[in-house]
Design an enzyme around this catalytic site. Structure first.
Site, mmCIF file in Angstrom:
data_model
loop_
_atom_site.group_PDB
_atom_site.id
_atom_site.type_symbol
_atom_site.label_atom_id
_atom_site.label_comp_id
_atom_site.label_asym_id
_atom_site.label_seq_id
_atom_site.Cartn_x
_atom_site.Cartn_y
_atom_site.Cartn_z
ATOM 1 N N GLU A 141 6.029 14.494 -2.969
ATOM 2 C CA GLU A 141 7.448 14.522 -2.593
ATOM 3 C C GLU A 141 8.059 15.925 -2.529
ATOM 4 O O GLU A 141 9.107 16.177 -3.111
ATOM 5 C CB GLU A 141 8.240 13.620 -3.553
ATOM 6 C CG GLU A 141 7.734 12.187 -3.520
ATOM 7 C CD GLU A 141 8.358 11.272 -4.574
ATOM 8 O OE1 GLU A 141 9.267 11.704 -5.295
ATOM 9 O OE2 GLU A 141 7.926 10.105 -4.661
ATOM 10 N N GLU A 246 1.626 3.536 -1.953
ATOM 11 C CA GLU A 246 2.535 2.893 -2.920
ATOM 12 C C GLU A 246 3.292 1.740 -2.254
ATOM 13 O O GLU A 246 4.523 1.698 -2.265
ATOM 14 C CB GLU A 246 3.542 3.910 -3.463
ATOM 15 C CG GLU A 246 2.912 5.189 -3.985
ATOM 16 C CD GLU A 246 3.908 6.149 -4.629
ATOM 17 O OE1 GLU A 246 5.080 5.767 -4.833
ATOM 18 O OE2 GLU A 246 3.513 7.288 -4.923
HETATM 19 O O1 G3I Z 1 8.836 6.301 -21.022
HETATM 20 C C1 G3I Z 1 10.071 5.621 -21.238
HETATM 21 C C2 G3I Z 1 9.940 4.708 -22.398
HETATM 22 O O2 G3I Z 1 9.704 5.479 -23.549
HETATM 23 C C3 G3I Z 1 11.224 3.883 -22.524
HETATM 24 O O3 G3I Z 1 11.053 2.930 -23.521
HETATM 25 C C4 G3I Z 1 11.527 3.157 -21.197
HETATM 26 C C5 G3I Z 1 12.850 2.414 -21.243
HETATM 27 O O4 G3I Z 1 13.312 2.150 -19.938
HETATM 28 O O5 G3I Z 1 11.606 4.106 -20.198
HETATM 29 C C6 G3I Z 1 10.385 4.788 -20.007
HETATM 30 O O6 G3I Z 1 10.422 5.649 -18.931
HETATM 31 C C7 G3I Z 1 10.422 5.042 -17.672
HETATM 32 C C8 G3I Z 1 9.099 5.354 -16.994
HETATM 33 O O7 G3I Z 1 9.124 4.858 -15.677
HETATM 34 C C9 G3I Z 1 7.899 4.744 -17.692
HETATM 35 O O8 G3I Z 1 7.975 3.362 -17.692
HETATM 36 C C10 G3I Z 1 11.574 5.615 -16.893
HETATM 37 O O9 G3I Z 1 12.794 5.174 -17.468
HETATM 38 C C11 G3I Z 1 11.492 5.182 -15.439
HETATM 39 O O10 G3I Z 1 12.463 5.915 -14.692
HETATM 40 C C12 G3I Z 1 10.121 5.494 -14.898
HETATM 41 O O11 G3I Z 1 10.077 5.029 -13.586
HETATM 42 C C13 G3I Z 1 8.936 5.394 -12.844
HETATM 43 C C14 G3I Z 1 9.353 6.301 -11.703
HETATM 44 O O12 G3I Z 1 8.220 6.555 -10.881
HETATM 45 C C15 G3I Z 1 9.950 7.584 -12.220
HETATM 46 O O13 G3I Z 1 9.981 8.573 -11.313
HETATM 47 C C16 G3I Z 1 8.320 4.109 -12.289
HETATM 48 O O14 G3I Z 1 7.794 3.346 -13.371
HETATM 49 C C17 G3I Z 1 7.222 4.435 -11.291
HETATM 50 O O15 G3I Z 1 6.811 3.266 -10.628
HETATM 51 C C18 G3I Z 1 7.747 5.410 -10.266
HETATM 52 O O16 G3I Z 1 6.704 5.734 -9.381
HETATM 53 C C19 G3I Z 1 7.056 6.582 -8.286
HETATM 54 C C20 G3I Z 1 5.829 7.370 -7.910
HETATM 55 O O17 G3I Z 1 5.299 8.024 -9.031
HETATM 56 C C21 G3I Z 1 6.131 8.352 -6.801
HETATM 57 N N1 G3I Z 1 6.740 7.700 -5.673
HETATM 58 C C22 G3I Z 1 7.862 6.858 -5.953
HETATM 59 C C23 G3I Z 1 7.509 5.831 -7.017
HETATM 60 C C24 G3I Z 1 8.622 4.888 -7.255
HETATM 61 O O18 G3I Z 1 9.713 5.565 -7.794
#
Ligand code: G3I
Length: 355
Positions: A141, A246
């Site tokens: 990205e 994805e």
């Molecule tokens: O790690 C914390 C955890 O400690 C806490 O308990 C929990 C509570 O909500 O949050 C956790 O962090 C989350 C993390 O995922 C791990 O689960 C974040 O809030 C959440 O924002 C994060 O989202 C991820 C996102 O990337 C962040 O950028 C998604 O799971 C993941 O599917 C998403 O993947 C991205 C690709 O890497 C790149 N392209 C877009 C795609 C979708 O956004």
């Protein structure tokens, strides 16, 4: 008596002559705590991606702390199942700790320091899985939707050279791994042109880019197949592989109608946008089925250019779209439902393979 026709029993079998089919996995799946999902993964897919497990904040949360256990479990699973293992991601503006860009006083580090941190990180992470991880999303990205370079800390501190350096360091850490540029909304003509410029400029500097990952976070109606197809062709014309890295299809209404995966573009929870809490209406299920069918028809048509199609999750339970762009909604983007059962869209995708 009529001979029984051998219908394919899995996605990986159905597309075995076309492209790899995979899913992004979470920690519960790779540790075996979600046994039902693990069954599906073993049965259906021949490639895996780590949803969050190999991102900088997960694997390298502090300067001298590496946390490899979940990533090791992920790679071990892929090896046991003889899968094509993807690494995601080495250089990104998101899920990268603040310390990476700052000195002890919280001031931005110099270009030299940041390049050294990038090199050490890539060497340590890609080096650890050398010969095991088959393909890396090296840079993720880096582009805005208009095709210009995103003003990330990487760009601000290092300049455009960061792109080249990331690929050089990754090549040095694992010369055999495939190296990808990965992004969302690559179907947009301006962003497509930006990605073509980016890859071409790396190629002109002698950097070998192996592939472009089109993320594929799509809606029921947008983007058009024509736009997606134009990007498949444009990237393939660069002499690189194309993967859909994805894939998911968002069926929920969206306050701004926005597409893609800009993780910062979120909205407060509002029940009026959480419309299918008790199940997906038949009419929408049919739309989802038709959308998956037409997408896989397109992928099949270009199977000579497409190396891999990976879903961003396994079942509706674990999709990031339950929490984006609004937290806490009930979303239905995947081929498998909350009971781990295949949806009509799954059957439609298998049919697309047989055409
Ligand atoms: O790690 C914390 C955890 O400690 C806490 O308990 C929990 C509570 O909500 O949050 C956790 O962090 C989350 C993390 O995922 C791990 O689960 C974040 O809030 C959440 O924002 C994060 O989202 C991820 C996102 O990337 C962040 O950028 C998604 O799971 C993941 O599917 C998403 O993947 C991205 C690709 O890497 C790149 N392209 C877009 C795609 C979708 O956004």
């Amino acid at each position: 008596m009529q001979a029984a026709t051998e219908a394919p029993v899995s996605l990986k079998q159905a597309f075995k002559d076309d492209f790899y089919v995979g899913a992004a996995l979470n920690g519960r799946q790779v540790s075996g705590n979600d046994a039902k999902a693990l069954n599906l993964i073993q049965e259906q897919f021949n490639t895996i991606s780590p949803e969050n497990l190999l991102k900088w904040e997960s694997v390298h949360p502090q300067p001298d702390v590496y946390n490899f256990e979940p990533a090791d479990n992920y790679v071990t699973l892929g090896e046991q199942e003889d899968m094509f293992i993807v690494g995601h991601t080495l250089v990104w503006h998101n899920q990268t700790p603040k310390w990476v860009f700052e000195d002890e006083q919280g001031k931005p580090v110099s270009k030299e320091v940041l390049l050294k941190r990038m090199e050490d990180h890539i060497n340590t992470v890609a080096g650890r899985y050398k010969g095991k991880i088959d393909s890396w999303d090296v840079v993720n990205e880096a582009l805005n939707d208009d095709g210009t370079l995103r003003q990330s800390k990487w760009l601000q501190i290092i300049g455009e050279e960061y792109l080249q350096k990331a690929f050089e360091f990754a090549r040095q850490a694992d010369p055999e791994a495939e190296l990808y540029y990965n992004d969302y909304n690559l179907w947009k003509p301006e962003k497509r042109a930006g990605a073509v410029r980016l890859v071409r400029s790396l190629q002109e500097k002698g950097i070998k880019v192996d592939g472009v990952g089109m993320q594929g976070h799509y809606g029921l109606e947008s983007p058009s197949l024509e736009d997606i197809e134009a990007s498949i062709k444009a990237f393939s014309d660069l002499g690189v592989k194309v993967s859909f890295s994805e894939v998911d299809i968002d069926v929920l209404p969206n306050p701004s109608g926005r597409a893609g995966a800009d993780i910062d573009a979120t909205f407060d929870f509002d029940e009026k946008y959480n419309v299918y809490t008790t199940g997906l209406p038949d009419s929408v299920q049919q739309q989802l089925t038709a959308r998956y069918a037409e997408l896989f028809d397109l992928f099949k048509k270009h199977s000579d250019k497409i190396d891999r199609v990976t879903f961003w999750g396994v079942t509706d339970n674990d999709s990031w779209l339950n929490n984006w762009p609004i937290k806490g909604r009930t979303s239905y983007p995947m081929l498998f439902d909350r009971e781990y059962q295949p949806k009509p869209a799954y059957e439609a995708v298998l049919k697309a393979a047989a055409k």
